[in-house]
Write a protein that holds these residues in place. Sequence first.
Motif, PDB file in Angstrom:
ATOM      1  N   ALA A 199       0.822  -1.216   0.000  1.00  0.00           N
ATOM      2  CA  ALA A 199       0.000   0.000   0.000  1.00  0.00           C
ATOM      3  C   ALA A 199       0.851   1.259   0.000  1.00  0.00           C
ATOM      4  O   ALA A 199       0.319   2.368   0.041  1.00  0.00           O
ATOM      5  CB  ALA A 199      -0.923   0.007   1.219  1.00  0.00           C
ATOM      6  N   GLY A 200       2.176   1.116  -0.081  1.00  0.00           N
ATOM      7  CA  GLY A 200       3.065   2.263   0.000  1.00  0.00           C
ATOM      8  C   GLY A 200       3.188   3.028  -1.298  1.00  0.00           C
ATOM      9  O   GLY A 200       2.565   2.694  -2.316  1.00  0.00           O
ATOM     10  N   ILE A 201       4.044   4.052  -1.284  1.00  0.00           N
ATOM     11  CA  ILE A 201       4.223   4.932  -2.441  1.00  0.00           C
ATOM     12  C   ILE A 201       4.676   4.140  -3.655  1.00  0.00           C
ATOM     13  O   ILE A 201       4.130   4.288  -4.759  1.00  0.00           O
ATOM     14  CB  ILE A 201       5.237   6.039  -2.104  1.00  0.00           C
ATOM     15  CG1 ILE A 201       4.661   6.963  -1.028  1.00  0.00           C
ATOM     16  CG2 ILE A 201       5.605   6.841  -3.354  1.00  0.00           C
ATOM     17  CD1 ILE A 201       5.682   7.924  -0.427  1.00  0.00           C
ATOM     18  N   ASN A 208      -0.978  -1.480   7.189  1.00  0.00           N
ATOM     19  CA  ASN A 208      -2.125  -0.575   7.049  1.00  0.00           C
ATOM     20  C   ASN A 208      -3.159  -1.275   6.169  1.00  0.00           C
ATOM     21  O   ASN A 208      -3.175  -1.117   4.952  1.00  0.00           O
ATOM     22  CB  ASN A 208      -1.677   0.743   6.429  1.00  0.00           C
ATOM     23  CG  ASN A 208      -2.780   1.789   6.430  1.00  0.00           C
ATOM     24  OD1 ASN A 208      -3.969   1.460   6.473  1.00  0.00           O
ATOM     25  ND2 ASN A 208      -2.395   3.056   6.359  1.00  0.00           N
ATOM     26  N   ILE A 209      -4.022  -2.050   6.783  1.00  0.00           N
ATOM     27  CA  ILE A 209      -4.949  -2.889   6.029  1.00  0.00           C
ATOM     28  C   ILE A 209      -5.977  -2.054   5.263  1.00  0.00           C
ATOM     29  O   ILE A 209      -6.406  -2.455   4.164  1.00  0.00           O
ATOM     30  CB  ILE A 209      -5.660  -3.905   6.956  1.00  0.00           C
ATOM     31  CG1 ILE A 209      -6.453  -4.932   6.143  1.00  0.00           C
ATOM     32  CG2 ILE A 209      -6.502  -3.203   7.985  1.00  0.00           C
ATOM     33  CD1 ILE A 209      -5.620  -5.776   5.208  1.00  0.00           C
ATOM     34  N   ILE A 228      -5.986  -9.476  -3.316  1.00  0.00           N
ATOM     35  CA  ILE A 228      -6.482  -9.653  -1.955  1.00  0.00           C
ATOM     36  C   ILE A 228      -5.599  -8.841  -1.022  1.00  0.00           C
ATOM     37  O   ILE A 228      -4.367  -8.877  -1.127  1.00  0.00           O
ATOM     38  CB  ILE A 228      -6.454 -11.138  -1.539  1.00  0.00           C
ATOM     39  CG1 ILE A 228      -7.369 -11.962  -2.451  1.00  0.00           C
ATOM     40  CG2 ILE A 228      -6.856 -11.300  -0.080  1.00  0.00           C
ATOM     41  CD1 ILE A 228      -7.270 -13.444  -2.206  1.00  0.00           C
ATOM     42  N   ALA A 229      -6.214  -8.094  -0.123  1.00  0.00           N
ATOM     43  CA  ALA A 229      -5.473  -7.333   0.880  1.00  0.00           C
ATOM     44  C   ALA A 229      -5.278  -8.202   2.111  1.00  0.00           C
ATOM     45  O   ALA A 229      -6.219  -8.838   2.599  1.00  0.00           O
ATOM     46  CB  ALA A 229      -6.223  -6.063   1.249  1.00  0.00           C
ATOM     47  N   LEU A 230      -4.041  -8.229   2.625  1.00  0.00           N
ATOM     48  CA  LEU A 230      -3.729  -9.033   3.793  1.00  0.00           C
ATOM     49  C   LEU A 230      -2.952  -8.205   4.804  1.00  0.00           C
ATOM     50  O   LEU A 230      -1.974  -7.539   4.444  1.00  0.00           O
ATOM     51  CB  LEU A 230      -2.903 -10.258   3.402  1.00  0.00           C
ATOM     52  CG  LEU A 230      -3.578 -11.295   2.506  1.00  0.00           C
ATOM     53  CD1 LEU A 230      -2.559 -12.332   2.043  1.00  0.00           C
ATOM     54  CD2 LEU A 230      -4.729 -11.973   3.251  1.00  0.00           C
ATOM     55  N   TYR A 231      -3.360  -8.271   6.059  1.00  0.00           N
ATOM     56  CA  TYR A 231      -2.624  -7.601   7.131  1.00  0.00           C
ATOM     57  C   TYR A 231      -1.409  -8.425   7.523  1.00  0.00           C
ATOM     58  O   TYR A 231      -1.466  -9.658   7.588  1.00  0.00           O
ATOM     59  CB  TYR A 231      -3.515  -7.420   8.365  1.00  0.00           C
ATOM     60  CG  TYR A 231      -2.748  -6.969   9.594  1.00  0.00           C
ATOM     61  CD1 TYR A 231      -2.487  -5.626   9.817  1.00  0.00           C
ATOM     62  CD2 TYR A 231      -2.257  -7.911  10.506  1.00  0.00           C
ATOM     63  CE1 TYR A 231      -1.768  -5.204  10.931  1.00  0.00           C
ATOM     64  CE2 TYR A 231      -1.529  -7.501  11.618  1.00  0.00           C
ATOM     65  CZ  TYR A 231      -1.293  -6.153  11.814  1.00  0.00           C
ATOM     66  OH  TYR A 231      -0.564  -5.756  12.906  1.00  0.00           O
ATOM     67  N   CYS A 232      -0.295  -7.747   7.796  1.00  0.00           N
ATOM     68  CA  CYS A 232       0.857  -8.451   8.361  1.00  0.00           C
ATOM     69  C   CYS A 232       1.768  -7.454   9.056  1.00  0.00           C
ATOM     70  O   CYS A 232       2.090  -6.398   8.504  1.00  0.00           O
ATOM     71  CB  CYS A 232       1.639  -9.195   7.273  1.00  0.00           C
ATOM     72  SG  CYS A 232       2.930 -10.284   7.929  1.00  0.00           S
ATOM     73  N   LYS A 279       8.700   2.555   8.907  1.00  0.00           N
ATOM     74  CA  LYS A 279       8.730   3.963   9.267  1.00  0.00           C
ATOM     75  C   LYS A 279       8.998   4.067  10.763  1.00  0.00           C
ATOM     76  O   LYS A 279       8.464   3.298  11.550  1.00  0.00           O
ATOM     77  CB  LYS A 279       7.400   4.637   8.916  1.00  0.00           C
ATOM     78  CG  LYS A 279       7.107   4.650   7.420  1.00  0.00           C
ATOM     79  CD  LYS A 279       5.760   5.268   7.124  1.00  0.00           C
ATOM     80  CE  LYS A 279       5.469   5.271   5.634  1.00  0.00           C
ATOM     81  NZ  LYS A 279       4.121   5.779   5.314  1.00  0.00           N
ATOM     82  N   SER A 280       9.810   5.010  11.122  1.00  0.00           N
ATOM     83  CA  SER A 280      10.157   5.178  12.525  1.00  0.00           C
ATOM     84  C   SER A 280       8.946   5.635  13.341  1.00  0.00           C
ATOM     85  O   SER A 280       8.105   6.398  12.863  1.00  0.00           O
ATOM     86  CB  SER A 280      11.279   6.203  12.665  1.00  0.00           C
ATOM     87  OG  SER A 280      11.524   6.480  14.034  1.00  0.00           O
TER      88      SER A 280
END
Length: 274
Positions: free
Chosen positions: A22-24, A46-47, A66-70, A102-103
């Motif tokens: 989901a990042g840039i 970031n689901i 498919i979106a997956l959280y991890c 990300k910090s």
Amino acid sequence: MNQSYLDKFKLDGKVAVVTGGAGILGRHFCFGLADAGANVMVVDINIDEAQKVASIIRQEYSGNAIALYCDLTSEDSVKKMVQEVVNKFGEINILHNNAAGKSSDLDAFFADFEDYELSQWKEIMSSNLDSMFLMAKHVGKVMKRQSTGGSIIQTSSIYGVLAPDQRIYEGSHYLDRQINSPAIYSASKSGVLGLTKYLSTYWAKDGIRVNAITPGGVESGQNDTFKKNYSNRIPMGRMAQAEEMVGALIYLASDASSYVTGQNIIIDGGLNAW
């Protein structure tokens, strides 16, 4: 009989896992793999954003998504996510080990080297390198069981290859704050390249290819001072656009690169050629 060379770039039916999807850069990598025909697992902490990316793919591209959280710093979370993919598709053909952390404390992240906290160093090393170890470990187990092997691509950074020119950061801001490129970022991204080389020979006998892509600076909200300073260091005279990273990924993920392993494709507008 004529051979179709372009067909080798197709990923029809392949199962691709993209961390940081989901990042840039990650969303463009997901779009590109889907456009080539792959079923894309958009993996992100970031689901909500991952679901948005997956929805765009299902609407606009030929591949499924498919979106997956991890949480990539948790081995239990990685194992659970990988098993979800295997339970649904039975295999994993492509892993794009792309996520970078990300910090939780930007002041600590951008601190001078002499004042850098060990806790911050360990946090970024865990996010940027330990996470790639965990993903490669558990997806590699799956790929070893497959007769077809697989392709693993890991995202490094130009600052894992070259030291940053500190002059670029004079007067440079990102998201309204002064920035620099800390040593931990270079050290962790250099480690990605070392891991890539190691795994490429370790798994070669199993038909698993392991390569890296190394982006240079990508426009993503930096101020004009930074963009000017950075562009002045680039032979092509500009920063990259996110979509310009995608072609190398499709090449390394596909059969077009069937005899390529242990390599690092640098996409930096010529910076490393000076």
